[in-house]
Design a protein around this motif. Structure first.
Motif, PDB file in Angstrom:
ATOM      1  N   LYS A  52      73.498  29.631  54.842  1.00  0.00           N
ATOM      2  CA  LYS A  52      73.599  29.199  53.560  1.00  0.00           C
ATOM      3  C   LYS A  52      72.708  29.821  52.638  1.00  0.00           C
ATOM      4  CE  LYS A  52      74.070  24.893  56.318  1.00  0.00           C
ATOM      5  NZ  LYS A  52      72.981  24.150  57.144  1.00  0.00           N
ATOM      6  N   HIS A  53      71.749  30.600  53.128  1.00  0.00           N
ATOM      7  CA  HIS A  53      70.782  31.230  52.399  1.00  0.00           C
ATOM      8  C   HIS A  53      71.184  32.191  51.635  1.00  0.00           C
ATOM      9  CE1 HIS A  53      67.100  33.455  51.325  1.00  0.00           C
ATOM     10  NE2 HIS A  53      66.489  32.273  51.106  1.00  0.00           N
ATOM     11  N   PRO A  54      70.929  32.708  50.339  1.00  0.00           N
ATOM     12  CA  PRO A  54      71.488  33.558  49.363  1.00  0.00           C
ATOM     13  C   PRO A  54      71.466  34.893  50.093  1.00  0.00           C
ATOM     14  CG  PRO A  54      69.878  32.334  48.192  1.00  0.00           C
ATOM     15  CD  PRO A  54      70.098  31.604  49.625  1.00  0.00           C
ATOM     16  N   LYS A  55      70.400  35.293  50.975  1.00  0.00           N
ATOM     17  CA  LYS A  55      70.006  36.583  51.419  1.00  0.00           C
ATOM     18  C   LYS A  55      70.554  36.773  52.796  1.00  0.00           C
ATOM     19  CE  LYS A  55      66.392  38.038  48.281  1.00  0.00           C
ATOM     20  NZ  LYS A  55      65.006  38.174  48.228  1.00  0.00           N
ATOM     21  N   ALA A  56      71.497  35.763  53.323  1.00  0.00           N
ATOM     22  CA  ALA A  56      71.819  35.703  54.571  1.00  0.00           C
ATOM     23  C   ALA A  56      72.111  36.976  55.262  1.00  0.00           C
ATOM     24  CB  ALA A  56      73.049  34.740  54.878  1.00  0.00           C
ATOM     25  N   VAL A  57      72.381  38.062  54.560  1.00  0.00           N
ATOM     26  CA  VAL A  57      73.017  39.200  55.254  1.00  0.00           C
ATOM     27  C   VAL A  57      71.802  40.110  55.774  1.00  0.00           C
ATOM     28  CG1 VAL A  57      75.047  39.891  53.630  1.00  0.00           C
ATOM     29  CG2 VAL A  57      72.931  40.733  53.193  1.00  0.00           C
ATOM     30  N   MET A  58      70.553  39.612  55.384  1.00  0.00           N
ATOM     31  CA  MET A  58      69.522  40.381  55.873  1.00  0.00           C
ATOM     32  C   MET A  58      69.063  39.725  57.512  1.00  0.00           C
ATOM     33  SD  MET A  58      66.648  40.643  52.819  1.00  0.00           S
ATOM     34  CE  MET A  58      65.810  39.180  53.255  1.00  0.00           C
ATOM     35  N   ILE A  81      54.739  42.764  68.279  1.00  0.00           N
ATOM     36  CA  ILE A  81      54.840  42.493  67.087  1.00  0.00           C
ATOM     37  C   ILE A  81      55.957  42.535  66.130  1.00  0.00           C
ATOM     38  CG2 ILE A  81      54.056  45.114  66.425  1.00  0.00           C
ATOM     39  CD1 ILE A  81      51.690  43.961  64.388  1.00  0.00           C
ATOM     40  N   GLU A  82      55.994  41.747  65.133  1.00  0.00           N
ATOM     41  CA  GLU A  82      57.455  41.926  64.182  1.00  0.00           C
ATOM     42  C   GLU A  82      57.045  42.139  62.721  1.00  0.00           C
ATOM     43  OE1 GLU A  82      61.021  39.655  65.308  1.00  0.00           O
ATOM     44  OE2 GLU A  82      61.108  38.668  63.340  1.00  0.00           O
ATOM     45  N   ILE A  83      57.693  43.073  62.127  1.00  0.00           N
ATOM     46  CA  ILE A  83      57.426  43.127  60.702  1.00  0.00           C
ATOM     47  C   ILE A  83      58.821  42.842  60.107  1.00  0.00           C
ATOM     48  CG2 ILE A  83      57.022  44.826  58.821  1.00  0.00           C
ATOM     49  CD1 ILE A  83      55.237  46.464  61.135  1.00  0.00           C
ATOM     50  N   GLY A  84      58.680  41.949  59.138  1.00  0.00           N
ATOM     51  CA  GLY A  84      59.919  41.200  58.705  1.00  0.00           C
ATOM     52  C   GLY A  84      60.722  40.306  59.420  1.00  0.00           C
ATOM     53  N   VAL A  85      60.371  39.032  59.202  1.00  0.00           N
ATOM     54  CA  VAL A  85      60.804  37.739  59.821  1.00  0.00           C
ATOM     55  C   VAL A  85      62.126  37.056  59.301  1.00  0.00           C
ATOM     56  CG1 VAL A  85      59.966  35.399  60.460  1.00  0.00           C
ATOM     57  CG2 VAL A  85      58.393  37.191  60.857  1.00  0.00           C
ATOM     58  N   TYR A  86      61.985  36.972  57.895  1.00  0.00           N
ATOM     59  CA  TYR A  86      63.055  36.263  57.085  1.00  0.00           C
ATOM     60  C   TYR A  86      63.055  34.925  57.977  1.00  0.00           C
ATOM     61  CZ  TYR A  86      67.579  35.375  55.131  1.00  0.00           C
ATOM     62  OH  TYR A  86      68.596  34.839  54.248  1.00  0.00           O
ATOM     63  N   THR A  87      64.400  34.385  58.212  1.00  0.00           N
ATOM     64  CA  THR A  87      64.363  33.015  58.758  1.00  0.00           C
ATOM     65  C   THR A  87      63.931  32.983  60.225  1.00  0.00           C
ATOM     66  OG1 THR A  87      66.701  33.491  59.177  1.00  0.00           O
ATOM     67  CG2 THR A  87      66.090  32.332  56.867  1.00  0.00           C
ATOM     68  N   GLY A  88      64.020  34.170  60.963  1.00  0.00           N
ATOM     69  CA  GLY A  88      63.407  34.171  62.268  1.00  0.00           C
ATOM     70  C   GLY A  88      64.471  34.476  63.297  1.00  0.00           C
TER      71      GLY A  88
END
Ligand code: SAH
Ligand code: CA
Length: 243
Positions: A52-58, A81-88
């Motif tokens: 549902k998030h507008p940047k879901a393609v990420m 280590i993770e770089i770039g989590v977004y919604t997880g």
């Protein structure tokens, strides 16, 4: 150009091997036969919460996630280590794949998106493995490297943030990873644009595509790593630290 892009697939002549990324049907086949039936319920839930998030393609593609989970089980990393989590999605996947005493330093400049996935991470009972740091990633890596105790101690890294810094991340992560440790970079085929004539690359992707090409070139020439480009999701580059 094999497997280069589906951006212009309509203009292509058919070739003996179409390459994975050129066939929507083949991708659906992989998803429907082996990815979706095996995707953990909590990961599916997180993916649906993200949709549902507008940047879901990420969000990490579930087929790419499936491969990453396999790597994680092979490596059995304690320190990641993770770089770039977004919604997880990749974070939850990592947290579910590593041992109970495994740790993840998870960095993202946004916390709001992480909070979309957080209730599901909590429900999965893996939050104790995660240290979320809201920050630009580079200063966090530099800070970690200020303490010599962190050098060569990480077993695994996943890099999925701003492409402009991939090489900067690479040079730091190679110091943080132990010899034999694995780092995966996501989006390194950049929707196939890396192999397209520049004029065919959509204008808003040209700079990022150029940066990814430069990154790919550096990694391919980097004697410190064993590497492989994997055409899964938007392209994984998998590197193992050699020395
Ligand atoms: N791995 C995620 C997708 C990450 S999308 C998943 O599986 O869904 C990229 C993320 O990188 C975004 O959340 C963005 O906020 C973050 N990001 C972009 N530039 C960054 C930077 N310089 N430092 C830290 N995070 C950054
Ligand atoms: Ca990505």
């Amino acid at each position: 150009m094999e497997g280069a892009s589906n951006l212009d697939s309509g203009k292509r002549e058919s070739k003996p091997s179409k390459g994975l990324l050129q066939s929507e049907e083949l991708y659906q086949y992989i998803l429907e036969t082996s990815v979706y039936p095996r995707e953990l319920e909590l990961l599916k839930e997180l993916r649906e919460a993200t949709a549902k998030h507008p940047k879901a393609v990420m969000g990490t593609a579930p087929d790419a996630g499936q491969l990453m989970a396999l790597f994680l089980k092979l490596i059995n990393p304690k320190k990641t280590i993770e770089i770039g989590v977004y919604t997880g999605y990749s974070l939850l996947l990592t947290a579910l794949s590593i041992p109970d005493d495994g740790k993840i330093v998870a960095i993202d400049l946004e916390r709001e998106t992480y909070e979309i996935g957080l209730p599901i991470i909590q429900k999965a009972g893996v939050e104790h493995k995660i240290t979320f740091i809201q920050s630009l990633a580079l200063p966090v890596l530099d800070k970690l490297l200020e303490d010599p105790e962190n050098e060569s101690t990480f077993d695994f890294a996943f890099v999925d943030a701003d492409k402009v810094n991939y090489l900067n991340y690479h040079n730091r992560i190679l110091k943080l990873l132990r010899v034999g440790g694995i780092v995966i970079y996501d989006n390194t085929l950049w929707r196939g644009t890396v192999a397209l004539p520049r004029t065919l690359v959509p204008e808003d992707m040209r700079l990022s595509s150029h940066l990814i090409i430069e990154f790919n070139k550096s990694v391919a020439e980097d004697p410190r790593v064993q590497m492989s480009h994997v055409p899964v999701g938007d392209g994984f580059t998998v590197c193992r630290r050699l020395y």
